[in-house]
Design a protein around this motif. Structure first.
Motif, short mmCIF file in Angstrom:
data_model
loop_
_atom_site.label_atom_id
_atom_site.label_comp_id
_atom_site.label_asym_id
_atom_site.label_seq_id
_atom_site.Cartn_x
_atom_site.Cartn_y
_atom_site.Cartn_z
N ARG A 1 52.78 71.41 -22.91
CA ARG A 1 52.69 71.27 -21.11
C ARG A 1 53.80 70.45 -20.64
N GLU B 1 54.42 67.95 -18.59
CA GLU B 1 53.76 67.27 -17.89
C GLU B 1 54.86 66.33 -16.97
N PHE C 1 46.64 60.08 -24.05
CA PHE C 1 46.09 59.56 -23.96
C PHE C 1 46.92 61.37 -22.51
N ARG C 2 48.00 61.31 -22.02
CA ARG C 2 48.30 62.37 -21.59
C ARG C 2 50.04 63.00 -22.02
N THR C 3 50.33 64.07 -22.81
CA THR C 3 51.28 63.81 -23.80
C THR C 3 52.28 65.44 -23.63
N PHE D 1 50.12 68.21 -27.44
CA PHE D 1 48.93 67.88 -27.80
C PHE D 1 48.22 68.82 -28.38
N GLN E 1 44.45 70.75 -29.28
CA GLN E 1 43.21 70.67 -28.22
C GLN E 1 42.11 71.70 -29.41
N GLU F 1 39.05 62.39 -18.21
CA GLU F 1 38.85 64.07 -18.59
C GLU F 1 38.80 63.82 -20.17
N VAL F 2 37.80 63.79 -21.29
CA VAL F 2 38.24 64.57 -22.61
C VAL F 2 37.70 65.63 -22.48
N SER G 1 36.38 72.60 -23.91
CA SER G 1 37.26 72.54 -23.90
C SER G 1 38.19 70.98 -24.07
N GLY H 1 40.67 67.84 -25.96
CA GLY H 1 41.36 67.60 -26.41
C GLY H 1 41.79 66.89 -27.82
N ARG I 1 43.65 63.57 -27.37
CA ARG I 1 42.85 62.51 -26.14
C ARG I 1 42.01 62.24 -26.84
P1 ATP Z 1 43.69 66.83 -16.75
O1 ATP Z 1 43.73 67.64 -15.41
O2 ATP Z 1 43.66 65.37 -17.21
O3 ATP Z 1 45.58 67.08 -16.89
P2 ATP Z 1 43.15 69.15 -17.40
O4 ATP Z 1 42.39 69.51 -16.43
O5 ATP Z 1 44.71 70.19 -16.61
O6 ATP Z 1 43.70 68.19 -17.79
P3 ATP Z 1 41.97 71.65 -19.89
O7 ATP Z 1 43.55 71.95 -19.15
O8 ATP Z 1 40.72 71.53 -19.08
O9 ATP Z 1 42.97 69.92 -18.87
O10 ATP Z 1 42.46 70.88 -21.20
C1 ATP Z 1 41.44 70.33 -21.76
C2 ATP Z 1 41.43 69.53 -22.30
O11 ATP Z 1 42.47 69.52 -23.00
C3 ATP Z 1 41.38 68.48 -21.50
O12 ATP Z 1 39.97 67.62 -20.95
C4 ATP Z 1 42.46 67.19 -22.41
O13 ATP Z 1 41.40 66.44 -23.34
C5 ATP Z 1 43.19 67.53 -22.94
N1 ATP Z 1 44.45 68.00 -22.78
C6 ATP Z 1 45.17 68.30 -21.36
N2 ATP Z 1 46.32 67.96 -21.10
C7 ATP Z 1 46.42 67.05 -21.74
C8 ATP Z 1 47.80 66.02 -22.22
N3 ATP Z 1 48.79 66.93 -21.29
N4 ATP Z 1 48.02 65.56 -23.38
C9 ATP Z 1 46.86 65.57 -24.24
N5 ATP Z 1 45.63 66.44 -24.38
C10 ATP Z 1 45.44 66.48 -23.39
#
Ligand code: ATP
Length: 648
Positions: free
Chosen positions: A272, A274, A282-284, A287, A289, A365-366, A423, A425, A428
């Motif tokens: 993504r 981001e 945490f947010r990369t 990553f 899933q 969120e994990v 779902s 991560g 994460r």
């Molecule tokens: P966030 O609100 O933190 O952006 P999200 O609700 O978009 O997350 P989901 O699309 O539900 O995330 O993705 C499921 C899981 O994937 C998340 O619970 C998280 O553990 C992981 N995840 C999502 N985006 C990232 C990211 N950019 N880097 C690391 N892990 C991620």
């Protein structure tokens, strides 16, 4: 106590080979990380623990590994191409870029009120306004007067009198309005939106939507972006693994003759782009899933005694919660959070997030566990009846050659299954497990005289640092400054706070003195640091209290003396016995005490020492990481000792 800061974990990860910054030789690449020798072990263990739980231990889930690149049509029909975007905005003064909702969340209520007051809601159609405006503000009912509601709300916010309304609720409501509002640039600038990095009013660009999917092309493309040729060759790096599972629903169901309910599990990379990656891993932007799509009967086919969608959903929430706890997360730092109606993704009937209480930035969120109904399989199917398309707010799909329906032999009916999606991560999760496991503790009581001596020297360090801070502040040209005054101020505050907690804070003080960029060159620091370091080495340790299943190294074997071939021989043989089963290391490069500390720091649950008694009775010392207790175990009993403790 678990980690106090992400910095502690990040430092450990770099120092001990878990996670390195990516492309470091070229200055790094925004939030991409490389997993080193211990990181790849631990991340692999997280994924294996998950796979064991959701695939091996169950009779109703199969595994899958779908390709990362899929037809662009997958992302068109899943809705990602049109809607997988975040609104972003830049501060022209500082060049800082923010996700609009994150920027608004950081504003005081007064600014949000100003923002509301500067949006011309009167120009919006009344039907739209009725949907977005609150029905009442304070005690006043505004069901018939949406404009009045917004005006009242703005006034209350400007005066900071809306204590019962949380900022994130307001922002969830305000951000989508702002993205489509034509005069948004004017509004956000007139409202005096503050840049959190400077705490000054910014000069903001037009907020705009930015699609988070990374684009690539399949085969050579010579025409410009948006041309027919470019669009035909365009592909996206998948932003979630879920769509690969939907694409394979029928393949798996037919090839393994599966009956609904059953699930498909997949672990893999997702990407993504981001806008604001950060907080270490945490947010990369790249990553991993771990996702399950669990296919169930639609509500109208559920018979007496069978679980319906709500019950399956509850069951998965419970099971996933227990997985995290089983691997060592304390219930004080794991919570289930129900997503509110305005947060829910368009496909979701209900979503519950599992959140971990991270140090510094708090709950994050994990894992998300969603009831996605029959949305996805219908979205990718042709010939969906009009009433279902209307119910799911979907357009007919003329591109797909499949209809992802299923003939249920019990119900004697054909239907599109519903889906429950847990779902998580993986990367994460690794951060959460590391934060939870990180401990600094005393291994023995340090001598009072030495602690007092350190305590007595700290005021001189602080005084000296403050003088440097003042000198630095006097430098008119900040580019010429040798020291950053803000960094020195932070160092002094942290040192003073940690000094009050001595001797518990020995390791913290050691890290502050040796790592803090504002402090290293101060004379009193140069004098004090070796004393602190020596005492910390003697009396304290960093220990990762990881569940054995997650620990990167399970077993370390040492000979008591490296110059005794008979001890070395046995130690090497023990290591070789376990190497085919799990990561086992042999080490004789330091004294036993130091070897223990090195293994504690990376979470190795067991250290085995071969000593002279081993030669007599075939027993070795097994030292347990958390309790530091040592017991003698015979070589034959070792195997059982390890294997029974390895799994959840
Ligand atoms: P966030 O609100 O933190 O952006 P999200 O609700 O978009 O997350 P989901 O699309 O539900 O995330 O993705 C499921 C899981 O994937 C998340 O619970 C998280 O553990 C992981 N995840 C999502 N985006 C990232 C990211 N950019 N880097 C690391 N892990 C991620």
């Amino acid at each position: 106590m678990p980690a106090r800061s992400i910095e502690q974990v990040r430092n450990l990860c770099k120092r001990r080979g878990f996670v390195f910054p990516g492309s470091a030789a070229y200055g790094g690449l925004g939030s991409f990380w490389d997993y080193g020798p211990l990181g790849v072990e631990m991340l692999g263990n997280v994924k294996r623990a998950w796979w064991r739980d959701v695939v091996y231990k169950r009779d109703d889930v199969e595994g899958l590994d779908a390709a990362i690149l899929m037809s662009r049509k997958v992302w068109q029909h899943s809705g990602h191409e049109a809607t997988f975007s975040d609104p972003l905005v830049d501060n022209k003064k500082t060049g800082k870029r923010y996700r609009l909702d994150h920027l608004l969340e950081a504003q005081p209520q007064r600014v949000l009120g100003e923002l509301l007051a500067h949006i011309n809601f009167a120009s919006m159609p009344l039907t739209k306004l009725v949907n977005i405006a609150p029905q009442s503000v304070g005690d006043v009912d505004y069901t018939m007067n949406p404009l009045g509601a917004i005006g009242h709300l703005a006034a209350m916010l400007i005066e900071s009198r809306m204590h019962h309304v949380s900022t994130d609720r307001l922002v969830r409501w305000l951000a989508p309005i702002l993205v489509v509002y034509p005069e948004r640039e004017l509004a956000i600038n007139k409202a005096g939106v503050i840049d959190p990095s400077t705490q000054e009013v910014g000069e903001w660009t037009n907020p705009r939507n930015f699609n988070l999917m990374f684009q690539t092309h399949i085969g050579p493309v010579v025409r410009a972006a948006g041309s027919e040729e470019e669009l035909a060759a365009r592909a996206y790096l998948r932003p979630e693994t879920a769509q690969g599972i939907f694409m394979n629903f029928a393949h798996v169901q037919r090839s393994l003759a599966r009956k609904v309910p059953f699930g498909i599990a997949q672990v893999g990379k997702a990407f993504r782009n981001e806008i604001t990656p950060g907080n270490f891993i945490f947010r990369t932007r790249e990553f991993e899933q771990m996702e399950i799509e669990f296919f169930i009967k639609p509500p109208q086919f559920v018979r007496e005694g069978e679980k319906n969608d709500a019950q399956w959903h509850d069951e998965w929430i419970k099971q996933r919660y227990e997985w995290w706890m089983g691997l060592g997360i304390d219930e004080a730092r794991l919570r289930k959070r129900e997503q509110s109606a305005d947060e829910l993704a368009h496909y979701s009937k209900r979503t519950v997030d599992l959140e971990y209480l991270f140090p510094e930035f708090g709950w994050g969120e994990v894992e998300g566990i969603a009831n996605r109904t029959d949305y996805d399989l219908s979205a990718h199917s042709r010939d969906i009846p009009a009433e279902d398309l209307a119910r799911l707010k979907l357009e007919p799909n003329a591109d797909s050659v499949e209809k992802f329906d299923y003939f249920d032999p019990d119900a004697k009916a054909r239907y599109i299954p519903w889906v429950i999606e847990p779902s998580a991560g993986a990367t994460r999760a690794m951060l959460a497990f590391l934060c939870e496991a990180y401990h600094e503790e005393l291994t023995k009581e340090p001598p009072t005289a030495e602690v007092d001596a350190i305590k007595a020297e700290i005021p001189a360090v602080i005084k000296n640092a403050q003088k440097k801070q003042k000198d630095a502040e006097k430098e008119a040209d900040s580019a010429q400054r040798k020291h950053d005054p803000a960094a020195i101020e932070a160092f002094c505050a942290a040192l003073e706070e940690a000094a009050a907690r001595l001797p518990q804070s020995l390791l913290e003080i050691d890290a502050l003195l040796s790592e803090h960029s504002g402090a290293q060159n101060l004379e009193p620091v140069k004098k004090l640091q070796p004393k602190v370091n020596k005492l910390a080495e003697d009396c304290a340790r960093v220990v990762l209290k990881l569940h054995p299943a997650l620990a990167p190294i399970k077993l370390a074997v040492f000979p008591l003396k490296k110059n005794k071939p008979e001890l070395v021989d046995i130690a090497r043989r023990i290591a070789q016995t376990y190497q085919p089963h799990f990561r086992t290391v042999y080490d004789d490069s330091a004294g036993i005490g130091r070897l223990y500390r090195r293994q504690d720091e990376v979470g190795t649950p067991w250290c085995v020492t071969v000593d002279f008694q081993t030669l007599e009775d075939n027993t070795v010392t097994v030292r347990e990481r958390d309790s530091m207790q040592q017991q003698r175990i015979s070589l034959e009993a070792l195997r059982e000792h390890f294997f029974t403790r390895l799994h959840v």
